[in-house]
Design a protein around this motif. Sequence first.
Motif, PDB file in Angstrom:
ATOM      1  N   ALA A 112       3.904 -97.286 -82.463  1.00  0.00           N
ATOM      2  CA  ALA A 112       2.586 -96.731 -82.114  1.00  0.00           C
ATOM      3  C   ALA A 112       1.993 -97.307 -80.839  1.00  0.00           C
ATOM      4  N   THR A 113       2.451 -98.474 -80.422  1.00  0.00           N
ATOM      5  CA  THR A 113       1.875 -99.092 -79.221  1.00  0.00           C
ATOM      6  C   THR A 113       2.886 -99.096 -78.068  1.00  0.00           C
ATOM      7  N   SER A 114       3.873 -98.191 -78.150  1.00  0.00           N
ATOM      8  CA  SER A 114       4.815 -98.002 -77.035  1.00  0.00           C
ATOM      9  C   SER A 114       4.624 -96.598 -76.476  1.00  0.00           C
ATOM     10  N   PRO A 115       4.882 -96.398 -75.183  1.00  0.00           N
ATOM     11  CA  PRO A 115       4.621 -95.079 -74.583  1.00  0.00           C
ATOM     12  C   PRO A 115       5.725 -94.080 -74.883  1.00  0.00           C
ATOM     13  N   VAL A 116       5.967 -93.820 -76.159  1.00  0.00           N
ATOM     14  CA  VAL A 116       6.977 -92.844 -76.572  1.00  0.00           C
ATOM     15  C   VAL A 116       6.353 -91.917 -77.608  1.00  0.00           C
ATOM     16  N   THR A 117       6.958 -90.761 -77.759  1.00  0.00           N
ATOM     17  CA  THR A 117       6.491 -89.777 -78.742  1.00  0.00           C
ATOM     18  C   THR A 117       7.616 -89.527 -79.735  1.00  0.00           C
ATOM     19  N   ALA A 118       7.278 -89.479 -81.015  1.00  0.00           N
ATOM     20  CA  ALA A 118       8.311 -89.195 -82.016  1.00  0.00           C
ATOM     21  C   ALA A 118       7.729 -88.312 -83.103  1.00  0.00           C
ATOM     22  N   LEU A 157       3.739 -88.486 -83.586  1.00  0.00           N
ATOM     23  CA  LEU A 157       2.931 -89.630 -83.171  1.00  0.00           C
ATOM     24  C   LEU A 157       3.192 -89.890 -81.689  1.00  0.00           C
ATOM     25  N   VAL A 158       2.099 -89.903 -80.922  1.00  0.00           N
ATOM     26  CA  VAL A 158       2.192 -90.219 -79.489  1.00  0.00           C
ATOM     27  C   VAL A 158       1.737 -91.670 -79.343  1.00  0.00           C
ATOM     28  N   GLY A 159       2.665 -92.531 -78.979  1.00  0.00           N
ATOM     29  CA  GLY A 159       2.346 -93.958 -78.881  1.00  0.00           C
ATOM     30  C   GLY A 159       1.345 -94.230 -77.764  1.00  0.00           C
ATOM     31  N   ALA A 160       0.548 -95.272 -77.931  1.00  0.00           N
ATOM     32  CA  ALA A 160      -0.468 -95.614 -76.928  1.00  0.00           C
ATOM     33  C   ALA A 160       0.208 -96.210 -75.695  1.00  0.00           C
ATOM     34  N   ALA A 161      -0.107 -95.637 -74.516  1.00  0.00           N
ATOM     35  CA  ALA A 161       0.470 -96.171 -73.275  1.00  0.00           C
ATOM     36  C   ALA A 161      -0.231 -97.467 -72.889  1.00  0.00           C
ATOM     37  N   ASP A 162      -1.511 -97.570 -73.287  1.00  0.00           N
ATOM     38  CA  ASP A 162      -2.303 -98.731 -72.895  1.00  0.00           C
ATOM     39  C   ASP A 162      -3.025 -99.275 -74.132  1.00  0.00           C
ATOM     40  N   PRO A 163      -2.275 -99.854 -75.075  1.00  0.00           N
ATOM     41  CA  PRO A 163      -2.867-100.189 -76.380  1.00  0.00           C
ATOM     42  C   PRO A 163      -3.900-101.312 -76.310  1.00  0.00           C
ATOM     43  N   ALA A 184       2.304-102.687 -85.151  1.00  0.00           N
ATOM     44  CA  ALA A 184       1.664-102.097 -83.974  1.00  0.00           C
ATOM     45  C   ALA A 184       1.042-103.197 -83.118  1.00  0.00           C
ATOM     46  N   GLY A 185       0.465-104.206 -83.775  1.00  0.00           N
ATOM     47  CA  GLY A 185      -0.179-105.307 -83.052  1.00  0.00           C
ATOM     48  C   GLY A 185       0.792-106.086 -82.180  1.00  0.00           C
ATOM     49  N   LEU A 186       2.079-105.988 -82.485  1.00  0.00           N
ATOM     50  CA  LEU A 186       3.068-106.730 -81.683  1.00  0.00           C
ATOM     51  C   LEU A 186       2.994-106.369 -80.206  1.00  0.00           C
ATOM     52  N   ASN A 187       2.777-105.066 -79.915  1.00  0.00           N
ATOM     53  CA  ASN A 187       2.783-104.688 -78.501  1.00  0.00           C
ATOM     54  C   ASN A 187       1.380-104.419 -77.947  1.00  0.00           C
ATOM     55  N   ALA A 188       0.363-104.955 -78.633  1.00  0.00           N
ATOM     56  CA  ALA A 188      -1.002-104.876 -78.085  1.00  0.00           C
ATOM     57  C   ALA A 188      -1.329-106.254 -77.506  1.00  0.00           C
ATOM     58  N   PRO A 189      -2.043-106.299 -76.377  1.00  0.00           N
ATOM     59  CA  PRO A 189      -2.380-107.611 -75.823  1.00  0.00           C
ATOM     60  C   PRO A 189      -3.440-108.284 -76.701  1.00  0.00           C
ATOM     61  N   GLY A 190      -3.490-109.596 -76.731  1.00  0.00           N
ATOM     62  CA  GLY A 190      -4.536-110.290 -77.494  1.00  0.00           C
ATOM     63  C   GLY A 190      -4.234-110.327 -78.981  1.00  0.00           C
ATOM     64  N   GLN A 191      -5.283-110.564 -79.763  1.00  0.00           N
ATOM     65  CA  GLN A 191      -5.063-110.805 -81.199  1.00  0.00           C
ATOM     66  C   GLN A 191      -5.415-109.592 -82.044  1.00  0.00           C
TER      67      GLN A 191
END
Length: 450
Positions: A112-118, A157-163, A184-191
């Motif tokens: 969900a936090t990668s710029p890909v669509t599935a 699901l369209v993943g967030a390009a800028d999560p 999803a939090g793995l590829n978001a900046p911060g906590q």
Amino acid sequence: MSGHGQPIPMTARASGPLKGVAEVPGDKSISHRSLILGALAVGETRISGLLEGQDVLDTAKAMRAFGAEVIEHGGGDWTVHGVGVGGFAEPGDVIDCGNSGTGVRLIMGAMATSPVTATFTGDASLRKRPMGRVTDPLALFGAQAVGRAGGRLPLTLVGAADPVPVRYVVPVPSAQVKSAVLLAGLNAPGQTVVIEREATRDHTERMLSGFGAEVSVEDTDEGRVITLTGRPELRPQTIAVPRDPSSAAFPVCAALIVEGSDVLVPNIGLNPTRAGLFETLREMGADLTYENLREEGGEPVADLRARFSPGMRGIEVPAERAASMIDEYPILSVVASFAEGRTHMPGVRELRVKESDRIDAMAVGLRANGVTVDEGEDWWTVHGRGPGGVPGGAVAEARLDHRIAMSFLILGMAAQSGVSVDDAGPIATSFPVFEPLMTRLGAVLERVDG
Ligand code: S3P
């Protein structure tokens, strides 16, 4: 088989005594997570004891579609060459997760936090299950989902390009929802912070730490607060998947109700977030002992020994225990049918949205086999027949639900006139060796030629 093949009608006849050693397969929850986290680490993760059930095989296929190299070496040994956090490629086709709610929900979180669509789909059971519980929090990260009414699959699901990171209080007791948000939090900046009011299985938190992510867990008045620092570099791991307590439940419960039985089920993880059934059975008076209790990989492990227990009594199962035995209520209701007095099971609304509506599926099939069951939206009561035993003799619907199929076959091993299920095919999703394993112990299982 996950509901795509021809039905496999099966009958269990009065059996026993059940004797011997039951080596049940690897843990389903940990198997899914091993493949997904392996795909998110850079380098080679080695897995032994992977559950090679259809649910997990569907997750392996999905990880390949997102760009990981997933190789089967035989005998439960697998390797995963991961692409790293944020490294998922866009799948070239629809992702079919078969029967698996865990598979689809965790994978949606992971992408969900990668710029890909599935686009995701599944079998007739999975296409009925609610996905809004996962896509709602994923939208807070910036992902967009379009599905059928009620958020049902098929869903894109369209993943967030800028999560952005998220703070989320999980509204239902669900390890799948918690895990989707953490992944999803793995590829978001911060906590990213996830709060659960009731503790659910904690494999994702433990395994994320094992893969090198920064995760802290704190018990507060608000609940369990899990904090994950985003954008870690996950390090590949060597994982020995423990055996599944949810699969162990079937030979254990069969031994308790089939006259003269004595069965050893070795190497079962007793993580407190998973072991509620065994505690409940002991409170009912089951002759169930933990032999060779030890610690492995930081978790309690034991060999379970179950013997025929004619004197069991019905009990009130504490609602706060529900999350730690949520998959075990169907088989508990079978044991409760043989106990003396009522077993009341409150606080179990979640059973209505599993692979089937498990309260309805069990209540209908138990009644057809001579057991009285009362139910409400979030509770049910089984009126145990005690020394009178269970008549049996009816056909129960499995409803594309592996645990419903196995529960009725165990009922048939102890009922006076056996019990049939219309389709044993779904058992392959979580316990592909159920039939030979139970037969070796002394169960009489017959495939009915259609
Ligand atoms: C699972 C969580 C539970 C459980 C399922 C496996 C997991 O589902 O029923 O079999 O591996 O996280 P919920 O999260 O819907 O309670």
